[in-house]
Scaffold this motif. Structure first.
Motif, PDB file in Angstrom:
ATOM      1  N   TRP A 196       0.852  -1.184   0.000  1.00  0.00           N
ATOM      2  CA  TRP A 196       0.000   0.000   0.000  1.00  0.00           C
ATOM      3  C   TRP A 196       0.889   1.236   0.000  1.00  0.00           C
ATOM      4  O   TRP A 196       2.058   1.191   0.391  1.00  0.00           O
ATOM      5  N   SER A 197       0.313   2.338  -0.448  1.00  0.00           N
ATOM      6  CA  SER A 197       1.084   3.571  -0.526  1.00  0.00           C
ATOM      7  C   SER A 197       0.145   4.760  -0.360  1.00  0.00           C
ATOM      8  O   SER A 197      -1.075   4.602  -0.337  1.00  0.00           O
ATOM      9  N   CYS A 198       0.717   5.944  -0.245  1.00  0.00           N
ATOM     10  CA  CYS A 198      -0.051   7.178  -0.123  1.00  0.00           C
ATOM     11  C   CYS A 198       0.484   8.207  -1.107  1.00  0.00           C
ATOM     12  O   CYS A 198       1.690   8.241  -1.395  1.00  0.00           O
ATOM     13  N   THR A 199      -0.399   9.042  -1.601  1.00  0.00           N
ATOM     14  CA  THR A 199      -0.018  10.192  -2.411  1.00  0.00           C
ATOM     15  C   THR A 199      -0.995  11.312  -2.123  1.00  0.00           C
ATOM     16  O   THR A 199      -2.167  11.065  -1.848  1.00  0.00           O
ATOM     17  N   MET A 200      -0.533  12.540  -2.148  1.00  0.00           N
ATOM     18  CA  MET A 200      -1.392  13.665  -1.787  1.00  0.00           C
ATOM     19  C   MET A 200      -2.398  13.983  -2.884  1.00  0.00           C
ATOM     20  O   MET A 200      -2.183  13.694  -4.059  1.00  0.00           O
ATOM     21  N   THR A 201      -3.491  14.610  -2.474  1.00  0.00           N
ATOM     22  CA  THR A 201      -4.542  15.056  -3.385  1.00  0.00           C
ATOM     23  C   THR A 201      -4.843  16.524  -3.119  1.00  0.00           C
ATOM     24  O   THR A 201      -4.506  17.055  -2.058  1.00  0.00           O
ATOM     25  N   VAL A 202      -5.490  17.156  -4.079  1.00  0.00           N
ATOM     26  CA  VAL A 202      -5.967  18.523  -3.876  1.00  0.00           C
ATOM     27  C   VAL A 202      -7.426  18.430  -3.433  1.00  0.00           C
ATOM     28  O   VAL A 202      -8.341  18.939  -4.068  1.00  0.00           O
ATOM     29  N   GLY A 203      -7.649  17.706  -2.341  1.00  0.00           N
ATOM     30  CA  GLY A 203      -8.993  17.473  -1.844  1.00  0.00           C
ATOM     31  C   GLY A 203      -9.636  16.284  -2.539  1.00  0.00           C
ATOM     32  O   GLY A 203      -9.210  15.841  -3.611  1.00  0.00           O
ATOM     33  N   SER A 204     -10.702  15.762  -1.939  1.00  0.00           N
ATOM     34  CA  SER A 204     -11.302  14.517  -2.428  1.00  0.00           C
ATOM     35  C   SER A 204     -12.096  14.689  -3.718  1.00  0.00           C
ATOM     36  O   SER A 204     -12.203  13.747  -4.503  1.00  0.00           O
ATOM     37  N   THR A 205     -12.663  15.868  -3.969  1.00  0.00           N
ATOM     38  CA  THR A 205     -13.379  16.067  -5.230  1.00  0.00           C
ATOM     39  C   THR A 205     -12.411  16.013  -6.399  1.00  0.00           C
ATOM     40  O   THR A 205     -12.675  15.371  -7.428  1.00  0.00           O
ATOM     41  N   SER A 206     -11.274  16.670  -6.267  1.00  0.00           N
ATOM     42  CA  SER A 206     -10.237  16.593  -7.297  1.00  0.00           C
ATOM     43  C   SER A 206      -9.738  15.166  -7.455  1.00  0.00           C
ATOM     44  O   SER A 206      -9.515  14.697  -8.578  1.00  0.00           O
ATOM     45  N   ALA A 207      -9.570  14.459  -6.338  1.00  0.00           N
ATOM     46  CA  ALA A 207      -9.096  13.079  -6.398  1.00  0.00           C
ATOM     47  C   ALA A 207     -10.095  12.190  -7.123  1.00  0.00           C
ATOM     48  O   ALA A 207      -9.714  11.330  -7.935  1.00  0.00           O
ATOM     49  N   PHE A 208     -11.385  12.392  -6.855  1.00  0.00           N
ATOM     50  CA  PHE A 208     -12.409  11.600  -7.532  1.00  0.00           C
ATOM     51  C   PHE A 208     -12.391  11.876  -9.029  1.00  0.00           C
ATOM     52  O   PHE A 208     -12.496  10.954  -9.853  1.00  0.00           O
ATOM     53  N   ASP A 209     -12.245  13.143  -9.397  1.00  0.00           N
ATOM     54  CA  ASP A 209     -12.147  13.514 -10.811  1.00  0.00           C
ATOM     55  C   ASP A 209     -10.985  12.771 -11.478  1.00  0.00           C
ATOM     56  O   ASP A 209     -11.119  12.212 -12.574  1.00  0.00           O
ATOM     57  N   MET A 210      -9.832  12.734 -10.799  1.00  0.00           N
ATOM     58  CA  MET A 210      -8.665  12.102 -11.383  1.00  0.00           C
ATOM     59  C   MET A 210      -8.839  10.581 -11.463  1.00  0.00           C
ATOM     60  O   MET A 210      -8.421   9.937 -12.436  1.00  0.00           O
ATOM     61  N   LEU A 211      -9.469   9.985 -10.468  1.00  0.00           N
ATOM     62  CA  LEU A 211      -9.715   8.542 -10.492  1.00  0.00           C
ATOM     63  C   LEU A 211     -10.674   8.169 -11.617  1.00  0.00           C
ATOM     64  O   LEU A 211     -10.519   7.121 -12.260  1.00  0.00           O
ATOM     65  N   LEU A 212     -11.672   9.015 -11.863  1.00  0.00           N
ATOM     66  CA  LEU A 212     -12.567   8.765 -12.990  1.00  0.00           C
ATOM     67  C   LEU A 212     -11.791   8.784 -14.305  1.00  0.00           C
ATOM     68  O   LEU A 212     -12.029   7.955 -15.196  1.00  0.00           O
ATOM     69  N   ARG A 213     -10.867   9.708 -14.448  1.00  0.00           N
ATOM     70  CA  ARG A 213     -10.066   9.779 -15.671  1.00  0.00           C
ATOM     71  C   ARG A 213      -9.150   8.564 -15.803  1.00  0.00           C
ATOM     72  O   ARG A 213      -8.835   8.130 -16.921  1.00  0.00           O
TER      73      ARG A 213
END
Length: 558
Positions: A196-213
């Motif tokens: 497992w690992s961690c990486t920073m996000t610009v908040g969860s809405t931005s993270a969700f957008d990136m995961l969708l892409r």
């Protein structure tokens, strides 16, 4: 240094053994850091998360399954920033860099930045959400000055400073703050797989957008609770991705309903392939306030294994878990003796991440509800290959959270509070939000007509979900008004009364469907207790007015 204590020994070969160390604790974080040596991370430093989390603590765990076959063509086409790849050479001793387009920190017009913050543990010794008797806005909580200078690293004052934080960085964020996030994740969740690992996000809405892409294309579907966070839907819609709602109850998403949706998925009727992403807010769910108990999470995880789902665990309210509501004996939550850190963590419902032996959970953590939403900083925990892919996307889009935000959070969470101080803060705000929950529930019991409006006390979060029994409305009984019309009438009448609650229909996962039930979402997060009470009184007046009934305490306070 002596090795960490072992809980048991497993055979490795016929002639050797290896030990399984205890999980990380507050007491052992300092020992691990001492064994790892001083953190040296300069400008745009690359992150070795395996080193940050401690390799020996996870060697006995299984590896995550691969999700690379699910990456979209766009994601596979992202090769990362070629210029940022050169940053790894900046740590070469004696190197004179004329390569990177980095502005000189000499011309950053900030010599130091500072703020005041609560003293670690001080928030637990003094109560008062709305100020103390002397009118102090901090309620008497002791404060301290926190200052970050431009050259603190060179001067040996801190591991992070303005020179480094305000410069260009990596998509995964600054190593200094990322280390804190990795340790916090291990301390609270201890993921049961190795890589497992961690990486920073610009908040969860931005993270969700990136995961969708990363994972979806036009025509795809995402599974979620039947009532879900509207911004998630509105992020997906322009991409041509739709939400499929899954039945839920007072305990959140129902595992059997999830299994039924997937088992009966009709590609032709739905116009898209069977979904493999499940978006869920398991704790204090927005909008319903529902919290999935451990048994429910295990059942949902089993369905995810059966249908090979990737779970997107969005958890901004995780630490706002509250004791059960007891109207006959309301607790004085702001002055009672807080539990120990160990007890506090033990009382939290285990996360999906803590149950995830397969590496099929992407957990989104956020500071938005526990520190400040404007920080726009959070982190993703997932299999290392997935985090690496995410960081590649970030390198060529957001480039990670603001360096100024990262420095402020580092100074607060690392240099000032530490892990123990952050848990003290979480205990404090949990008590404060619990008191606000008690206020809204008491107001509901006093002012809302029990035959027309019912509710379940939330176990976490910031929301109270109110069900209006529209089938008792005279015009519905006569077939003259539909549920959606009654909902709209209550909403507008409530605004006329001078208060605002959100319509439940705005949160439906499948908005094109007909409205069959009437709900309203109230939040008890921001308003003080007196305003919460008055708002619920006004809502009661609005409901009675639309239904054409009188009685109760709706006129109290007029």
């Amino acid at each position: 240094m002596s090795p960490p204590s072992a809980i048991h020994v497993l055979p490795e070969t016929d002639t050797s053994t290896f030990t399984i160390p205890d999980r990380l604790t507050l007491e052992t974080i300092a020992k691990r850091r001492a064994a790892s040596g001083k953190l040296v991370a300069g400008i745009a430093a690359a992150a070795d998360v395996e080193q940050l989390k401690g390799r020996s603590s996870h060697a006995h765990k299984p590896l995550a399954k691969s999700w690379e076959h699910r990456f979209t063509a766009e994601s596979k086409g992202r090769t990362g920033s070629s210029l940022k790849q050169a940053a790894k050479f900046l740590k070469t001793p004696g190197l004179i860099s004329l390569g990177g387009g980095l502005p000189s920190s000499e011309y950053f017009p900030f010599e130091e930045v500072g703020f005041k913050s609560p003293v670690p543990g001080g928030v637990l010794r003094v109560s008062g959400t709305d100020g103390d008797a002397d009118g102090n806005e901090n309620g008497g909580v002791p404060l301290q000055d926190v200052v970050a200078g431009k050259h603190d690293m060179a001067e040996g004052k801190s591991d992070f400073d303005i020179t480094t934080a305000f410069q260009y960085g990596q998509g995964h964020g600054a190593v200094q703050l990322l280390r804190w996030m990795v340790e916090h994740t291990e301390l609270v969740h201890d993921p049961p797989y190795r890589d497992w690992s961690c990486t920073m996000t610009v908040g969860s809405t931005s993270a969700f957008d990136m995961l969708l892409r990363m994972f979806t294309k036009p025509g795809d579907w995402v599974l979620s609770e039947e009532f879900t966070f509207p911004a998630a839907q509105e992020t997906a819609a322009p991409m041509g991705v739709r939400f499929a709602g899954v039945g839920m109850d007072e305990h959140g998403i129902r595992a059997e309903a999830l299994d039924e949706v997937l088992a009966s998925w009709d590609v032709k009727a739905r116009g898209g392939p069977k979904p493999f992403l499940l978006y869920t807010v398991p704790t204090g769910q927005n909008p319903t306030g529902a919290t999935q108990p451990l048994a429910r999470r295990r059942a949902v995880y089993a369905v995810a294994q059966k249908h090979d789902l990737l779970i997107l665990e969005d958890e901004p309210y995780y630490f706002l878990q509250m004791p059960p509501y007891d109207p006959s004996s309301p607790s004085n939550t702001t002055t009672s003796t807080p539990p120990s850190h160990k007890t506090f963590l033990a009382t939290l419902v285990p996360s999906y991440l803590s149950l995830d032996r397969d590496g099929r959970v992407c957990r989104l953590d956020s500071f938005s509800k526990v520190i400040a939403p404007g920080t726009r900083c959070g982190w993703l925990t997932a299999p290392a290959a997935l985090c690496a892919r995410y960081a590649t996307h970030a390198d060529l889009s957001t480039q990670g959270p603001s360096g100024a935000t990262q420095l402020l959070l580092f100074k607060l969470l690392e240099d000032t509070w530490g892990h123990a101080g952050y848990l003290d803060w979480l205990l404090h705000i949990r008590a404060e939000y619990t008191a606000r929950r008690e206020a809204i529930l008491a107001a509901c019991a006093r002012y809302l007509p029990p035959d027309l409006v019912t509710w379940t006390p939330p176990m976490a979060g910031m929301f109270q979900w109110l069900r209006v029994h529209h089938r008792l409305h005279p015009d519905f009984l006569k077939g003259e008004k539909a549920a959606e019309e009654i909902e709209e009438a209550i909403f507008l009448r409530n605004v006329e009364e001078g208060t605002l609650l959100m319509k439940g229909s705005w949160f439906r996962a499948e908005r094109e469907d007909e409205v069959h039930e009437v709900f309203f979402r109230a939040t008890f997060a921001a308003a003080p207790a007196g305003q919460i009470e008055e708002a619920i009184r006004r809502f009661g007046v609005a409901v009675r007015g639309v239904f054409g009934v009188r009685g109760g305490d709706e006129e109290v306070g007029r």
